[in-house]
Design an enzyme around this catalytic site. Structure first.
Site, PDB file in Angstrom:
ATOM      1  N   GLN A 108      -1.579  -6.544   9.364  1.00  0.00           N
ATOM      2  CA  GLN A 108      -2.015  -5.942   8.101  1.00  0.00           C
ATOM      3  C   GLN A 108      -2.186  -7.029   7.042  1.00  0.00           C
ATOM      4  O   GLN A 108      -1.220  -7.705   6.650  1.00  0.00           O
ATOM      5  CB  GLN A 108      -1.028  -4.890   7.602  1.00  0.00           C
ATOM      6  CG  GLN A 108      -1.719  -3.998   6.559  1.00  0.00           C
ATOM      7  CD  GLN A 108      -0.788  -3.265   5.638  1.00  0.00           C
ATOM      8  OE1 GLN A 108       0.191  -3.840   5.170  1.00  0.00           O
ATOM      9  NE2 GLN A 108      -1.089  -2.011   5.355  1.00  0.00           N
ATOM     10  N   TYR A 133      -2.060  -1.955  -4.341  1.00  0.00           N
ATOM     11  CA  TYR A 133      -2.188  -3.418  -4.245  1.00  0.00           C
ATOM     12  C   TYR A 133      -3.628  -3.835  -4.604  1.00  0.00           C
ATOM     13  O   TYR A 133      -4.426  -3.014  -5.037  1.00  0.00           O
ATOM     14  CB  TYR A 133      -1.698  -3.886  -2.864  1.00  0.00           C
ATOM     15  CG  TYR A 133      -0.228  -3.517  -2.701  1.00  0.00           C
ATOM     16  CD1 TYR A 133       0.724  -4.051  -3.581  1.00  0.00           C
ATOM     17  CD2 TYR A 133       0.191  -2.576  -1.768  1.00  0.00           C
ATOM     18  CE1 TYR A 133       2.068  -3.676  -3.507  1.00  0.00           C
ATOM     19  CE2 TYR A 133       1.532  -2.199  -1.692  1.00  0.00           C
ATOM     20  CZ  TYR A 133       2.466  -2.752  -2.565  1.00  0.00           C
ATOM     21  OH  TYR A 133       3.791  -2.382  -2.506  1.00  0.00           O
ATOM     22  N   ARG A 190      -6.868   0.657   5.365  1.00  0.00           N
ATOM     23  CA  ARG A 190      -5.890   1.652   4.916  1.00  0.00           C
ATOM     24  C   ARG A 190      -6.119   2.021   3.452  1.00  0.00           C
ATOM     25  O   ARG A 190      -6.235   1.128   2.601  1.00  0.00           O
ATOM     26  CB  ARG A 190      -4.471   1.102   5.086  1.00  0.00           C
ATOM     27  CG  ARG A 190      -3.412   2.182   4.936  1.00  0.00           C
ATOM     28  CD  ARG A 190      -2.019   1.661   5.240  1.00  0.00           C
ATOM     29  NE  ARG A 190      -1.203   2.724   5.808  1.00  0.00           N
ATOM     30  CZ  ARG A 190       0.094   2.910   5.536  1.00  0.00           C
ATOM     31  NH1 ARG A 190       0.733   2.103   4.728  1.00  0.00           N
ATOM     32  NH2 ARG A 190       0.754   3.909   6.088  1.00  0.00           N
ATOM     33  N   ASN A 235       3.142   2.499  -7.458  1.00  0.00           N
ATOM     34  CA  ASN A 235       2.740   1.301  -8.210  1.00  0.00           C
ATOM     35  C   ASN A 235       1.881   1.651  -9.423  1.00  0.00           C
ATOM     36  O   ASN A 235       0.996   0.890  -9.816  1.00  0.00           O
ATOM     37  CB  ASN A 235       2.032   0.272  -7.311  1.00  0.00           C
ATOM     38  CG  ASN A 235       3.023  -0.538  -6.484  1.00  0.00           C
ATOM     39  OD1 ASN A 235       4.105  -0.878  -6.971  1.00  0.00           O
ATOM     40  ND2 ASN A 235       2.671  -0.841  -5.239  1.00  0.00           N
ATOM     41  N   GLY A 262       6.088   5.994  10.126  1.00  0.00           N
ATOM     42  CA  GLY A 262       6.811   4.901   9.484  1.00  0.00           C
ATOM     43  C   GLY A 262       8.279   4.959   9.831  1.00  0.00           C
ATOM     44  O   GLY A 262       8.714   4.444  10.864  1.00  0.00           O
TER      45      GLY A 262
HETATM   46  C1  PHB Z   1       7.301  -1.900  -0.647  1.00  0.00           C
HETATM   47  O1  PHB Z   1       7.831  -2.952  -0.337  1.00  0.00           O
HETATM   48  O2  PHB Z   1       7.871  -1.073  -1.369  1.00  0.00           O
HETATM   49  C2  PHB Z   1       5.968  -1.561  -0.132  1.00  0.00           C
HETATM   50  C3  PHB Z   1       5.203  -2.551   0.459  1.00  0.00           C
HETATM   51  C4  PHB Z   1       3.942  -2.244   0.948  1.00  0.00           C
HETATM   52  C5  PHB Z   1       3.456  -0.966   0.846  1.00  0.00           C
HETATM   53  C6  PHB Z   1       4.211   0.021   0.262  1.00  0.00           C
HETATM   54  C7  PHB Z   1       5.472  -0.272  -0.226  1.00  0.00           C
HETATM   55  O3  PHB Z   1       2.239  -0.683   1.283  1.00  0.00           O
END
Ligand code: PHB
Length: 365
Positions: free
Chosen positions: A101, A182, A229, A237, A318
């Site tokens: 990823q 992100y 994704r 966030n 997950g």
């Molecule tokens: C996190 O570290 O909280 C985190 C990292 C990547 C993601 C979602 C959450 O896609």
């Protein structure tokens, strides 16, 4: 149950043959070592989970500027590539498949993570609410620096270099992380993208950066080894968009022509087709005609149902994969699941990482 399970049956993902339709979702575990190299323990962690039809690694940053958390691995140095090679070998030895990823956190970073303590970069100077988890504890997020238009090609090139390094490290493909607030997601949604150039404004313009990153990755790999994704409704966030159906509809349409490996949606609640999550999943499936993967709290029964109904082709898991290295076997046997322990999700060593037990061999026989 096993004989009739569609979820546990093979799936042809472009050129990649998956032994089942269960995917281990990307999960940050914050255990990388010196130089952001994946740890030796990570080899065992991923090896243990190789019975997933496909593993998608934790986010691995394509650039030192893309770092937003402690202990996340990178894919921009030779040592990082060599660390990943041990992992891809271990997964392949067990007959598994693994995509890297590719990640850049954009504004969610913090000067303490940045080269020379610089400001994080983003499409626009919009400060996220909340805190970065830095070495000295939680620090309020800062106002990021908007990327100048002539810096965008360099940023796309960082994703391309990460894609190249993933190819050299023996992965089966890459997933572009365009979700969860992100960098790429910051370009997509108008709560974070207030640019007035060709990367902002209309949904088509906000999709441009994603399209360029995907184009670059598909030049390194073939498009059928590149996944994307998205998290169309997630506020994580501090994200927002005034019209997610239009924004992500435009993204799905733009991605449709590439012949991608898959589109991966973070859509908790989508097991219910009437929910907003269920509805946006259907909306994107109409626009993106390749394989669709859904994620977000799916149980075995819900996953089986969403695939059987043709609403998705693959389901990623997950925390249930985190806590159950042999999740496909457990689903096949109808066995109870280990409960994930959130206290050991991030950082630390083997505890809560490689010590979740598989079913005893006797139970499997
Ligand atoms: C996190 O570290 O909280 C985190 C990292 C990547 C993601 C979602 C959450 O896609």
């Amino acid at each position: 149950m096993t004989q009739s399970s569609l979820l546990l049956s093979p799936f042809q993902l472009g050129p990649t043959k998956l032994s089942n339709r269960m995917v281990m979702a990307p999960m940050t575990r914050s255990r990388a070592g010196e130089g952001s190299v994946a740890s030796e323990l990570a080899i065992e962690y991923y090896r243990q989970r190789a019975s997933a039809g496909l593993i998608v690694t934790e986010g691995t940053q394509v650039s030192p500027r893309g770092v937003g958390y402690l202990g996340t691995p990178g894919i921009y140095t030779e040592a990082q590539g060599a660390g990943w090679r041990k992992i891809t070998d271990a997964v392949h030895e067990r007959g598994g498949k693994i995509f890297a990823q590719l990640w850049h956190v954009g504004r969610v970073s913090h000067p303490s993570f940045q080269p020379n303590g610089e400001l994080p970069v983003a499409p626009s100077a919009v400060t996220p609410a909340g805190h970065a988890r830095t070495l000295s504890g939680p620090q309020p997020h800062v106002e990021p620096r908007a990327l100048a238009i002539d810096e965008i090609p360099e940023t796309v090139a960082e994703f391309a270099a990460g894609a190249r390094r993933a190819l050299d490290a023996g992965f089966d493909g890459v997933e572009i992380h365009a979700a969860n607030g992100y960098l790429i997601d910051q370009f997509l949604r108008n709560g974070t993208n207030v640019r007035t150039d060709e990367y902002g404004g209309s949904a088509e313009n906000r999709v441009r950066f994603l399209r360029e990153v995907v184009t670059a990755a598909a030049e390194v790999w073939s498009a059928d080894r590149v996944g994307v994704r998205l998290s169309p409704l997630s506020p994580f966030n501090d994200m927002s968009d005034s019209d997610p159906f239009a924004t992500f509809g435009a993204a799905a349409s733009a991605l449709d022509g590439f012949g991608l490996a898959y589109l991966h949606l973070v859509v908790p609640g989508s097991a219910d087709p009437e929910s907003e999550s269920g509805q946006i999943t259907a909306h994107l499936r109409e626009r993106f005609r390749g394989p669709l993967m859904v994620n977000g709290g799916y149980t075995f029964d819900a996953a089986e149902a969403v695939v059987a109904a043709g609403r998705a082709d693959l389901v990623s898991f997950g925390s249930s994969f985190l806590a159950n290295p042999d999740l496909p076997d457990r689903f096949a046997q109808g066995s109870p699941l280990n409960a994930p322990n959130p206290a050991t999700f991030y950082g630390g060593g083997a505890e809560g990482y490689t010590d979740y037990p598989a079913l005893a061999a006797a139970v499997l026989a």
